[in-house]
Design a protein around this motif. Structure first.
Motif, PDB file in Angstrom:
ATOM      1  N   GLU A   1      27.925  74.265  17.021  1.00 32.60           N
ATOM      2  CA  GLU A   1      27.560  75.653  17.281  1.00 32.60           C
ATOM      3  C   GLU A   1      26.763  75.768  18.570  1.00 32.60           C
ATOM      4  O   GLU A   1      26.965  76.700  19.371  1.00 32.60           O
ATOM      5  CB  GLU A   1      26.736  76.185  16.104  1.00 32.60           C
ATOM      6  CG  GLU A   1      26.326  77.642  16.219  1.00 32.60           C
ATOM      7  CD  GLU A   1      27.474  78.612  16.004  1.00 32.60           C
ATOM      8  OE1 GLU A   1      27.334  79.787  16.390  1.00 32.60           O
ATOM      9  OE2 GLU A   1      28.512  78.188  15.464  1.00 32.60           O
ATOM     10  N   LEU A   2      25.863  74.828  18.810  1.00 31.78           N
ATOM     11  CA  LEU A   2      25.031  74.866  20.015  1.00 31.78           C
ATOM     12  C   LEU A   2      25.889  74.698  21.264  1.00 31.78           C
ATOM     13  O   LEU A   2      25.718  75.416  22.260  1.00 31.78           O
ATOM     14  CB  LEU A   2      23.978  73.758  19.912  1.00 31.78           C
ATOM     15  CG  LEU A   2      22.769  73.823  20.844  1.00 31.78           C
ATOM     16  CD1 LEU A   2      21.560  73.191  20.163  1.00 31.78           C
ATOM     17  CD2 LEU A   2      23.042  73.094  22.143  1.00 31.78           C
TER      18      LEU A   2
ATOM     19  N   GLN B   1      29.428  79.357  26.850  1.00 27.80           N
ATOM     20  CA  GLN B   1      29.573  80.767  27.195  1.00 27.80           C
ATOM     21  C   GLN B   1      28.468  81.241  28.137  1.00 27.80           C
ATOM     22  O   GLN B   1      28.244  82.442  28.281  1.00 27.80           O
ATOM     23  CB  GLN B   1      29.580  81.609  25.923  1.00 27.80           C
ATOM     24  CG  GLN B   1      30.712  81.256  24.967  1.00 27.80           C
ATOM     25  CD  GLN B   1      30.707  82.075  23.700  1.00 27.80           C
ATOM     26  OE1 GLN B   1      30.772  83.306  23.744  1.00 27.80           O
ATOM     27  NE2 GLN B   1      30.621  81.415  22.556  1.00 27.80           N
ATOM     28  N   ALA B   2      27.765  80.298  28.784  1.00 27.57           N
ATOM     29  CA  ALA B   2      26.714  80.661  29.726  1.00 27.57           C
ATOM     30  C   ALA B   2      27.303  81.312  30.966  1.00 27.57           C
ATOM     31  O   ALA B   2      28.454  81.062  31.346  1.00 27.57           O
ATOM     32  CB  ALA B   2      25.904  79.415  30.105  1.00 27.57           C
ATOM     33  N   ASP B   3      26.512  82.161  31.594  1.00 28.76           N
ATOM     34  CA  ASP B   3      26.949  82.829  32.822  1.00 28.76           C
ATOM     35  C   ASP B   3      27.133  81.807  33.944  1.00 28.76           C
ATOM     36  O   ASP B   3      26.295  80.918  34.141  1.00 28.76           O
ATOM     37  CB  ASP B   3      25.910  83.873  33.241  1.00 28.76           C
ATOM     38  CG  ASP B   3      25.883  85.067  32.292  1.00 28.76           C
ATOM     39  OD1 ASP B   3      26.895  85.295  31.608  1.00 28.76           O
ATOM     40  OD2 ASP B   3      24.839  85.754  32.223  1.00 28.76           O
ATOM     41  N   GLY B   4      28.227  81.945  34.680  1.00 27.87           N
ATOM     42  CA  GLY B   4      28.491  81.058  35.800  1.00 27.87           C
ATOM     43  C   GLY B   4      29.058  79.715  35.427  1.00 27.87           C
ATOM     44  O   GLY B   4      29.202  78.841  36.288  1.00 27.87           O
ATOM     45  N   ARG B   5      29.423  79.532  34.180  1.00 33.51           N
ATOM     46  CA  ARG B   5      29.960  78.237  33.761  1.00 33.51           C
ATOM     47  C   ARG B   5      31.408  78.096  34.234  1.00 33.51           C
ATOM     48  O   ARG B   5      32.253  78.935  33.967  1.00 33.51           O
ATOM     49  CB  ARG B   5      29.897  78.129  32.240  1.00 33.51           C
ATOM     50  CG  ARG B   5      30.039  76.708  31.705  1.00 33.51           C
ATOM     51  CD  ARG B   5      31.460  76.316  31.361  1.00 33.51           C
ATOM     52  NE  ARG B   5      32.036  77.097  30.288  1.00 33.51           N
ATOM     53  CZ  ARG B   5      33.267  76.944  29.850  1.00 33.51           C
ATOM     54  NH1 ARG B   5      34.070  76.053  30.424  1.00 33.51           N
ATOM     55  NH2 ARG B   5      33.752  77.708  28.887  1.00 33.51           N
TER      56      ARG B   5
ATOM     57  N   THR C   1      25.255  86.049  21.974  1.00 39.64           N
ATOM     58  CA  THR C   1      26.405  85.148  22.026  1.00 39.64           C
ATOM     59  C   THR C   1      26.520  84.382  20.713  1.00 39.64           C
ATOM     60  O   THR C   1      25.535  83.858  20.199  1.00 39.64           O
ATOM     61  CB  THR C   1      26.256  84.159  23.187  1.00 39.64           C
ATOM     62  OG1 THR C   1      26.201  84.892  24.418  1.00 39.64           O
ATOM     63  CG2 THR C   1      27.425  83.191  23.231  1.00 39.64           C
ATOM     64  N   LYS C   2      27.721  84.322  20.190  1.00 38.78           N
ATOM     65  CA  LYS C   2      27.986  83.579  18.962  1.00 38.78           C
ATOM     66  C   LYS C   2      28.814  82.331  19.276  1.00 38.78           C
ATOM     67  O   LYS C   2      29.187  82.080  20.417  1.00 38.78           O
ATOM     68  CB  LYS C   2      28.725  84.460  17.949  1.00 38.78           C
ATOM     69  CG  LYS C   2      27.957  85.731  17.573  1.00 38.78           C
ATOM     70  CD  LYS C   2      26.621  85.419  16.928  1.00 38.78           C
ATOM     71  CE  LYS C   2      25.875  86.674  16.530  1.00 38.78           C
ATOM     72  NZ  LYS C   2      24.534  86.380  15.957  1.00 38.78           N
ATOM     73  N   GLY C   3      29.109  81.559  18.219  1.00 35.85           N
ATOM     74  CA  GLY C   3      29.774  80.285  18.404  1.00 35.85           C
ATOM     75  C   GLY C   3      31.279  80.362  18.529  1.00 35.85           C
ATOM     76  O   GLY C   3      31.938  79.316  18.579  1.00 35.85           O
ATOM     77  N   ILE C   4      31.860  81.549  18.564  1.00 32.51           N
ATOM     78  CA  ILE C   4      33.302  81.717  18.709  1.00 32.51           C
ATOM     79  C   ILE C   4      33.571  82.518  19.978  1.00 32.51           C
ATOM     80  O   ILE C   4      32.965  83.569  20.198  1.00 32.51           O
ATOM     81  CB  ILE C   4      33.897  82.428  17.478  1.00 32.51           C
ATOM     82  CG1 ILE C   4      33.675  81.573  16.225  1.00 32.51           C
ATOM     83  CG2 ILE C   4      35.382  82.694  17.684  1.00 32.51           C
ATOM     84  CD1 ILE C   4      34.203  82.207  14.958  1.00 32.51           C
ATOM     85  N   LEU C   5      34.474  82.018  20.817  1.00 29.78           N
ATOM     86  CA  LEU C   5      34.772  82.687  22.075  1.00 29.78           C
ATOM     87  C   LEU C   5      35.522  83.987  21.800  1.00 29.78           C
ATOM     88  O   LEU C   5      36.521  83.992  21.072  1.00 29.78           O
ATOM     89  CB  LEU C   5      35.622  81.775  22.959  1.00 29.78           C
ATOM     90  CG  LEU C   5      35.897  82.266  24.387  1.00 29.78           C
ATOM     91  CD1 LEU C   5      34.615  82.298  25.192  1.00 29.78           C
ATOM     92  CD2 LEU C   5      36.928  81.360  25.065  1.00 29.78           C
TER      93      LEU C   5
END
Length: 531
Positions: free
Chosen positions: A215-216, A222-226, A372-376
């Motif tokens: 999950e982490l 999903q961080a910005d700029g990844r 933000t959750k653990g599912i895209l």
């Protein structure tokens, strides 16, 4: 720093941090010093100067690094039309042998396949004038030292030898003393870069629980700029499991580990380089020398074994002057190991902060959007995925998980199932049930006297007189003697006592032959104990 020394023909021990260009540090001098057909056409060399075998040999520890070095040298030597060949396991022998027959200038290979072809007299090493050991310390760690020494014994004594690696332990220095002649040790560092790692890599160390790590990681991705991300695991099973979990959560993920066939490994790397997959989950086979543009995040899902592995993992980002983020998730059991790594590299992360997927500081440090959750989300699933990259048929020679060159195991099993004739009879074990009421009559009529006694002992002893007479007609002696013996042994119930007059004549007949009755009653007395 290495170019003038290498072009002069001197032996070199090159040490520099990951991402600083060691491949071209030894590749450009090799491309410049080999004699090719273009030199003969330009008048710089004579036709008899062209040797029969390869003129330079580069030994690397992993197949992925072998392929990458070959591609870099082909790109750099395109103008001079230098012929470079990659020789490594997992591919068919025939194409490599055919290429060697046509003529090769530089060979890049792994120790195992090089020894195979050299032992079969397919690879001639008598014309090699330069030897390069890339990632020399990794070859020693993997147990390749005897193979490397056998390869060196096949080379001419008078040659140029170069060793390159980001880390240079004492065993590599001992190897250099035995096989090199007055080597020049070049250690390249930047004036403002004092640590062991590259300065433009931002490092984060978190103490995380193993059950919360998937999950982490999903939220970190999903961080910005990844951009592209590489996730490193210690074991092959963990790498395969995390790649599957991320795919189920909506991420375009691929895996590279030793249990996969070479075709599947190259498929995942090609998809990662082409952008069809943006998350590559791998073991340490991809931690050495792999250079992919656009890798912004490196996540150590499991703590590395030692400080050398940490440096090579982290070095997959922040290459060629770019910036990157390295995140290490340390479980409670790995804290002692991490403390040793932290001390060896002189890092300021001796006590990692306890972190969970819902921790506020995680969102703040890594620039993760709130909520933000653990599912895209489906709107963000824009990558083509691993399935969009075709698997190349490499003619693999077998092994676990191979996908190229052979029919898949599922298809083979389906073929066998279609060719097998349908079953025409009921299995024998289904016709012999001990307490089944539906087939009890057939079993008593068709079995031997011993089976009839066993069935009579299992059936409930309370029966009607009419049923007793009917059974006596079918098997008069068997049923009569069993019923007479059972009440005597167990103490007959009332219903059985009432049925006794119907069997009186038979009992009188038995009394006329007392010896025979005693002899045949003994098995019936033993029957209740079996029940």
């Amino acid at each position: 720093m290495t170019l003038p020394v290498a072009l002069a023909g001197n032996d070199i021990i090159g040490q520099a941090k990951t991402g600083t260009g060691k491949t071209l540090g030894f590749g450009l001098p090799l491309l410049e010093r080999v004699t090719v057909a273009a030199d003969v056409e330009a008048g710089r060399a004579k036709a008899e100067d062209l040797p029969d075998g390869p003129q330079a040999l580069i030994v690397v520890p992993t197949r992925e690094l072998c392929q990458q070095v070959t591609n870099d040298l082909l790109t750099a030597g395109k103008v001079r039309n230098v012929r470079v060949l990659a020789i490594y396991g997992g591919r068919a022998y025939e194409p490599q042998v055919e290429a060697l027959k046509k003529g090769i200038d530089i060979v890049v290979g792994t120790p195992g396949r090089l020894l195979d072809l050299a032992g079969q007299k397919k690879l001639n090493l008598k014309s090699v004038r330069a030897l390069v050991l890339d990632e020399a310390d990794e070859m020693l760690d993997l147990g390749f030292l005897p193979d490397v020494e056998r390869i060196m014994a096949m080379l001419p004594p008078k040659r140029q030898t170069m060793l390159f690696s980001a880390t240079m332990p004492g065993a590599v220095i001992n190897l250099a003393r035995r096989y090199m002649s007055q080597p020049t040790h070049i250690r390249a560092t930047s004036p403002d870069d004092e640590g062991a790692t590259v300065a433009n890599i931002t490092q984060h160390i978190f103490r995380a629980h193993s059950m919360d790590k998937p999950e982490l990681v999903s939220r970190i991705l999903q961080a910005d700029g990844r951009g592209l991300a590489m996730i490193f695991c210690r074991t092959k099973r963990t790498a395969a499991d995390i790649a599957d979990q991320l795919a189920q959560r909506g991420f375009a993920s691929g895996a590279v580990h030793g249990d996969l066939g070479q075709g599947a490994r190259e498929q995942a790397l090609r998809a990662f380089r082409n952008g069809k997959v943006d998350v590559l989950v791998c073991t340490d086979v991809a931690a050495r020398g792999i250079d992919v543009d656009g890798v912004t995040h490196v996540i150590n899902y499991q703590s590395p074994e030692d400080e050398k592995t940490y440096l090579h993992r982290v070095g997959r980002t922040g290459r060629a002057g770019k910036t990157g983020i390295a995140i290490t998730l340390v479980d409670w059991d790995d804290i002692p190991r991490w403390k040793l790594i932290n001390k060896a590299l002189d890092l300021p992360f001796d006590e990692p902060e306890e972190t969970y997927s819902t921790s506020a500081h995680l969102y703040e440090l890594l620039n993760i959007p709130a909520g933000t959750k653990g599912i895209l989300p489906r709107a963000d699933r824009t990558r083509a995925g691993l399935g969009a990259e075709t698997v190349e048929d490499l003619g693999e020679t077998g092994g676990r998980g191979k996908t190229g060159g052979r029919k898949p195991a599922v298809a083979a099993a389906a073929t066998v199932t279609e060719e097998r004739p349908p079953r025409t009879r009921t299995p024998r074990q289904r016709t012999r049930t001990r307490a089944g009421e539906t087939v009890a009559g057939e079993t008593v009529a068709g079995e031997t006297a011993v089976a009839a006694v066993e069935t009579a002992a299992v059936v409930t002893p309370v029966v009607d007189a009419a049923d007793t007479e009917g059974e006596a007609k079918a098997a008069p002696r068997r049923r009569r003697r069993t019923r007479a013996a059972a009440p005597a042994a167990e103490g007959a119930p009332t219903a059985v006592a009432e049925a006794a007059p119907a069997e009186a004549p038979a009992a009188e007949g038995d009394e006329a032959k007392p010896a025979r009755r005693r002899r045949r009653t003994r098995p019936a007395k033993a029957e209740p104990a079996d029940g």
